[in-house]
Scaffold this active site. Structure first.
Site, mmCIF file in Angstrom:
data_model
loop_
_atom_site.group_PDB
_atom_site.id
_atom_site.type_symbol
_atom_site.label_atom_id
_atom_site.label_comp_id
_atom_site.label_asym_id
_atom_site.label_seq_id
_atom_site.Cartn_x
_atom_site.Cartn_y
_atom_site.Cartn_z
ATOM 1 N N HIS A 1 0.943 -1.330 0.006
ATOM 2 C CA HIS A 1 -0.025 0.015 0.005
ATOM 3 C C HIS A 1 1.033 1.268 -0.098
ATOM 4 O O HIS A 1 1.758 1.266 0.729
ATOM 5 C CB HIS A 1 -0.769 0.051 1.160
ATOM 6 C CG HIS A 1 -0.376 -0.157 2.339
ATOM 7 N ND1 HIS A 1 -0.010 -1.465 2.723
ATOM 8 C CD2 HIS A 1 0.109 0.597 3.496
ATOM 9 C CE1 HIS A 1 0.731 -1.452 3.886
ATOM 10 N NE2 HIS A 1 0.681 -0.278 4.525
ATOM 11 N N HIS B 1 0.886 5.442 0.873
ATOM 12 C CA HIS B 1 0.224 6.292 1.709
ATOM 13 C C HIS B 1 0.433 7.622 1.238
ATOM 14 O O HIS B 1 1.421 7.947 0.352
ATOM 15 C CB HIS B 1 0.977 6.659 2.879
ATOM 16 C CG HIS B 1 1.084 5.408 3.948
ATOM 17 N ND1 HIS B 1 0.292 5.146 5.177
ATOM 18 C CD2 HIS B 1 1.840 4.171 3.926
ATOM 19 C CE1 HIS B 1 0.350 3.899 5.764
ATOM 20 N NE2 HIS B 1 1.430 3.346 5.041
HETATM 21 P P1 5GP Z 1 1.942 0.392 7.171
HETATM 22 O O1 5GP Z 1 2.172 0.840 8.633
HETATM 23 O O2 5GP Z 1 1.632 -1.126 6.989
HETATM 24 O O3 5GP Z 1 2.614 1.034 5.974
HETATM 25 O O4 5GP Z 1 0.393 0.957 7.097
HETATM 26 C C1 5GP Z 1 -0.818 0.385 7.564
HETATM 27 C C2 5GP Z 1 -1.950 1.295 7.720
HETATM 28 O O5 5GP Z 1 -2.968 0.828 7.397
HETATM 29 C C3 5GP Z 1 -1.712 1.862 8.973
HETATM 30 O O6 5GP Z 1 -1.605 3.358 8.750
HETATM 31 C C4 5GP Z 1 -3.107 1.614 9.476
HETATM 32 O O7 5GP Z 1 -3.625 2.641 10.390
HETATM 33 C C5 5GP Z 1 -3.869 1.395 8.326
HETATM 34 N N1 5GP Z 1 -5.187 0.333 8.688
HETATM 35 C C6 5GP Z 1 -4.821 -0.937 9.273
HETATM 36 N N2 5GP Z 1 -6.079 -1.619 9.203
HETATM 37 C C7 5GP Z 1 -6.770 -0.884 8.627
HETATM 38 C C8 5GP Z 1 -8.387 -1.091 8.450
HETATM 39 O O8 5GP Z 1 -8.984 -2.161 8.675
HETATM 40 N N3 5GP Z 1 -9.018 -0.053 7.881
HETATM 41 C C9 5GP Z 1 -8.402 1.009 7.393
HETATM 42 N N4 5GP Z 1 -8.972 2.088 6.723
HETATM 43 N N5 5GP Z 1 -6.889 1.384 7.625
HETATM 44 C C10 5GP Z 1 -6.409 0.322 8.303
#
Ligand code: 5GP
Ligand code: ZN
Length: 142
Positions: free
Chosen positions: A102, A104
């Protein structure tokens, strides 16, 4: 890779978990991050399950990168942000918590308290810098 059962973003793609959608096409889905750095913080995901961006089909990468600045511009218009960050945490050590690639898109405001980058480190000399570049170039597979 097809969608999997034990991935929260695959479950969002399958409609098993709700999301607040911002944009969708054949290749990508973008929705609000549930724990935003700032209001409007959006994640863009490919419609296939891959843990790492290195494994993701390039067509998905192209689709994500085509959309990301447009969402950033929309965030600026919609929230009054003065800029935005686009980033992808790849691997646990880089802060990746969800094992589905993903990107951001985070709207940024003056003095918003969001800290993403640490201060730059230094190379001891240009030889050391060249040696690092040589290693990376030898490892590069394009
Ligand atoms: P990472 O830290 O893996 O780069 O980012 C994962 C992101 O996914 C985090 O910012 C977290 O808040 C978001 N996230 C995790 N679970 C969910 C969810 O069930 N729904 C949404 N909308 N965001 C999520
Ligand atoms: Zn997934």
């Amino acid at each position: 890779m097809p969608l999997v059962d034990d991935c929260v973003f695959c479950r969002i793609l399958k409609g098993e978990i709700p999301c607040t959608k911002i944009y969708e096409d054949d290749m990508v889905l973008a929705f609000l991050d549930i724990a935003p750095f700032n209001p409007g913080h959006t994640v863009i995901i490919p419609k296939e399950h891959q843990h790492s961006s290195t494994a993701l089909d390039v067509e998905y990468l192209k689709a994500i990168i085509a959309v990301a600045p447009k969402i950033g511009a929309a965030l600026m218009r919609a929230t009054g942000a003065e800029g935005f960050n686009i980033f992808q945490n790849n691997g646990r050590v880089a802060g990746q918590t969800v094992p589905h690639v993903h990107f951001h898109v985070v709207p940024r405001f003056a003095d918003d308290g969001v800290i993403i980058y640490s201060a730059g480190k230094k190379y001891n000399n240009t030889d050391e810098m060249t040696a690092v570049a040589d290693k990376v170039k030898a490892a590069l597979k394009i």
